[in-house]
Design an enzyme around this catalytic site. Sequence first.
Site, PDB file in Angstrom:
ATOM      1  CG  ASP A 242      -1.634  -1.372   1.341  1.00 56.66           C
ATOM      2  OD1 ASP A 242      -2.205  -1.814   0.337  1.00 56.66           O
ATOM      3  OD2 ASP A 242      -1.575  -1.988   2.413  1.00 56.66           O
TER       4      ASP A 242
ATOM      5  CG  HIS B 271      -3.566  -5.134   3.131  1.00 51.83           C
ATOM      6  ND1 HIS B 271      -3.087  -4.273   2.169  1.00 51.83           N
ATOM      7  CD2 HIS B 271      -3.803  -6.308   2.483  1.00 51.83           C
ATOM      8  CE1 HIS B 271      -3.033  -4.898   1.003  1.00 51.83           C
ATOM      9  NE2 HIS B 271      -3.476  -6.131   1.168  1.00 51.83           N
TER      10      HIS B 271
HETATM   11  P1  NAD Z   1      -2.220 -18.683  -4.158  1.00 51.06           P
HETATM   12  O1  NAD Z   1      -3.540 -19.370  -4.022  1.00 51.06           O
HETATM   13  O2  NAD Z   1      -1.610 -18.554  -5.494  1.00 51.06           O
HETATM   14  O3  NAD Z   1      -1.165 -19.427  -3.236  1.00 51.06           O
HETATM   15  C1  NAD Z   1      -1.439 -19.742  -1.910  1.00 51.06           C
HETATM   16  C2  NAD Z   1      -0.675 -21.000  -1.590  1.00 51.06           C
HETATM   17  O4  NAD Z   1      -0.854 -21.265  -0.213  1.00 51.06           O
HETATM   18  C3  NAD Z   1      -1.220 -22.238  -2.354  1.00 51.06           C
HETATM   19  O5  NAD Z   1      -0.142 -22.858  -3.028  1.00 51.06           O
HETATM   20  C4  NAD Z   1      -1.790 -23.124  -1.261  1.00 51.06           C
HETATM   21  O6  NAD Z   1      -1.622 -24.496  -1.515  1.00 51.06           O
HETATM   22  C5  NAD Z   1      -0.974 -22.667  -0.062  1.00 51.06           C
HETATM   23  N1  NAD Z   1      -1.592 -22.919   1.238  1.00 51.06           N
HETATM   24  C6  NAD Z   1      -2.905 -22.855   1.568  1.00 51.06           C
HETATM   25  N2  NAD Z   1      -3.065 -23.190   2.859  1.00 51.06           N
HETATM   26  C7  NAD Z   1      -1.831 -23.451   3.353  1.00 51.06           C
HETATM   27  C8  NAD Z   1      -1.339 -23.844   4.618  1.00 51.06           C
HETATM   28  N3  NAD Z   1      -2.166 -24.059   5.649  1.00 51.06           N
HETATM   29  N4  NAD Z   1      -0.005 -24.022   4.784  1.00 51.06           N
HETATM   30  C9  NAD Z   1       0.836 -23.857   3.737  1.00 51.06           C
HETATM   31  N5  NAD Z   1       0.433 -23.485   2.506  1.00 51.06           N
HETATM   32  C10 NAD Z   1      -0.890 -23.282   2.322  1.00 51.06           C
HETATM   33  O7  NAD Z   1      -2.364 -17.262  -3.435  1.00 51.06           O
HETATM   34  P2  NAD Z   1      -1.390 -16.004  -3.569  1.00 51.06           P
HETATM   35  O8  NAD Z   1      -1.823 -15.178  -4.706  1.00 51.06           O
HETATM   36  O9  NAD Z   1       0.023 -16.446  -3.473  1.00 51.06           O
HETATM   37  O10 NAD Z   1      -1.830 -15.188  -2.254  1.00 51.06           O
HETATM   38  C11 NAD Z   1      -1.578 -15.684  -0.971  1.00 51.06           C
HETATM   39  C12 NAD Z   1      -2.205 -14.785   0.083  1.00 51.06           C
HETATM   40  O11 NAD Z   1      -1.585 -13.505   0.083  1.00 51.06           O
HETATM   41  C13 NAD Z   1      -3.698 -14.507  -0.120  1.00 51.06           C
HETATM   42  O12 NAD Z   1      -4.357 -14.564   1.134  1.00 51.06           O
HETATM   43  C14 NAD Z   1      -3.720 -13.113  -0.685  1.00 51.06           C
HETATM   44  O13 NAD Z   1      -4.948 -12.478  -0.475  1.00 51.06           O
HETATM   45  C15 NAD Z   1      -2.596 -12.486   0.114  1.00 51.06           C
HETATM   46  N6  NAD Z   1      -2.038 -11.239  -0.404  1.00 51.06           N
HETATM   47  C16 NAD Z   1      -1.721 -10.270   0.504  1.00 51.06           C
HETATM   48  C17 NAD Z   1      -1.175  -9.077   0.094  1.00 51.06           C
HETATM   49  C18 NAD Z   1      -0.833  -7.982   1.084  1.00 51.06           C
HETATM   50  O14 NAD Z   1      -0.491  -6.863   0.649  1.00 51.06           O
HETATM   51  N7  NAD Z   1      -0.876  -8.214   2.389  1.00 51.06           N
HETATM   52  C19 NAD Z   1      -0.934  -8.862  -1.268  1.00 51.06           C
HETATM   53  C20 NAD Z   1      -1.265  -9.862  -2.176  1.00 51.06           C
HETATM   54  C21 NAD Z   1      -1.833 -11.058  -1.732  1.00 51.06           C
HETATM   55  C1  LMR Z   2      -3.700  -6.677  -2.671  1.00 51.05           C
HETATM   56  O1  LMR Z   2      -3.802  -5.647  -2.013  1.00 51.05           O
HETATM   57  O2  LMR Z   2      -3.396  -6.676  -3.873  1.00 51.05           O
HETATM   58  C2  LMR Z   2      -3.895  -8.011  -1.981  1.00 51.05           C
HETATM   59  O3  LMR Z   2      -4.244  -7.832  -0.648  1.00 51.05           O
HETATM   60  C3  LMR Z   2      -4.846  -8.905  -2.691  1.00 51.05           C
HETATM   61  C4  LMR Z   2      -6.282  -8.460  -2.514  1.00 51.05           C
HETATM   62  O4  LMR Z   2      -7.135  -9.323  -2.237  1.00 51.05           O
HETATM   63  O5  LMR Z   2      -6.543  -7.270  -2.647  1.00 51.05           O
END
Ligand code: NAD
Ligand code: LMR
Length: 345
Positions: free
Chosen positions: A178, A206
């Site tokens: 952000d 967030h």
């Molecule tokens: P994704 O689905 O591509 O990958 C997630 C992975 O986590 C998968 O491979 C899945 O098998 C694994 N997983 C699920 N449960 C698990 C567990 N208990 N232990 C270990 N591995 C596990 O998702 P992504 O795009 O990589 O996003 C992951 C997370 O990050 C989401 O919750 C997304 O919303 C979040 N995210 C946060 C931010 C932020 O700014 N804070 C930004 C982008 C994404």
């Molecule tokens: C983002 O900010 O891009 C991530 O937290 C993914 C989402 O769900 O917005």
Amino acid sequence: MSRADFSLYSNAFPMSNTLPPIRVAVTGAAGQIGYALLFRIASGAMFGPDRPVILQLIEAPVEKAMKALEGVAMELDDCAFPLLKNIIMTDQPEVGFKDANWVVCVGSVPRKDGMERADLLKDNGKIFIGQGQIIDRVAADDARVAVVGNPANTNCMIAASQAKRLTPDRFTAMVRLDQNRAQTQLAKKAGVDLTAVKDIFIYGNHSPTMVSAYCNATIGGKPVSEVITDHTWLQGPFFETVGKRGAAIIAARGASSAASAANALTDHVRDLMTPGKVHSIAVKSEGHYGFDPKVWAGMPVRTTTPGAYEIITGQVLCDFCKGKIAVTNQELVDERAFVADMISG
Ligand code: NAD
Ligand code: LMR
């Protein structure tokens, strides 16, 4: 990347080949973010050009995920990263978190189009109960945890609440994406180079309620509101664009942000390992800026020693941002109440 690219970090990371490897546990390692992140860690972008790393990769106990993880590990091997000393792959958190100096919690479900991040709370929140307990039990004494999985602030709070050995300051959640988004939007609007924008920090959740506190930021050394005189834009479209950027990316890409999230996490950890850096992270609020003392809220911190920080307390915020902080605080308090059964203590 050439070694010259790392000259920026040369003060923070001693130039020596004798440093012990840092153990970095990454959950969700075979996911979208994992695929963008692991190569940055192994290349030295997170811990510097002289710090060897051991990657401890944790996936869900699902055949497809573990198979995909094997493929990622093959690609890591094929990069021949000099700093990468070992790769551990496991679906057992006890193995993956063992002796980890840094734990990066990405593994969880991302939202789909039309959802809010808080809609993920019940499903993702419970992952952080068990993981918080295991990290506390088996990670290294100096372990630090960065939570990315959404809703990141509240998941981080759940994990931290499970810990008896590791203190709450060891648990941080990511709002750096952000901050990076806000910096770019301000630079574009002002028509200046990105580097002219300084001290833009993110307060709160967030989520779309996050507060991009432009009132303390500067552009080319001048207050933002002197350079961008369109205050309606600052309080409207600017806040809206940054707050809803994640949804806009999902709508456009059909999947949530991944490369920019991995980049932001690299920034989060690298700056938290670099004394003197001032940056936005979500930490236990301790009551600063009117946040409930028990919630994890984004705010500016200064890194003191590698991995440790102090909250910057002296920021004087404008009435607009103060009002917005009250809203994002209330959302964090509500999320905490919603997962009360997942919080220990
Ligand atoms: P994704 O689905 O591509 O990958 C997630 C992975 O986590 C998968 O491979 C899945 O098998 C694994 N997983 C699920 N449960 C698990 C567990 N208990 N232990 C270990 N591995 C596990 O998702 P992504 O795009 O990589 O996003 C992951 C997370 O990050 C989401 O919750 C997304 O919303 C979040 N995210 C946060 C931010 C932020 O700014 N804070 C930004 C982008 C994404
Ligand atoms: C983002 O900010 O891009 C991530 O937290 C993914 C989402 O769900 O917005």
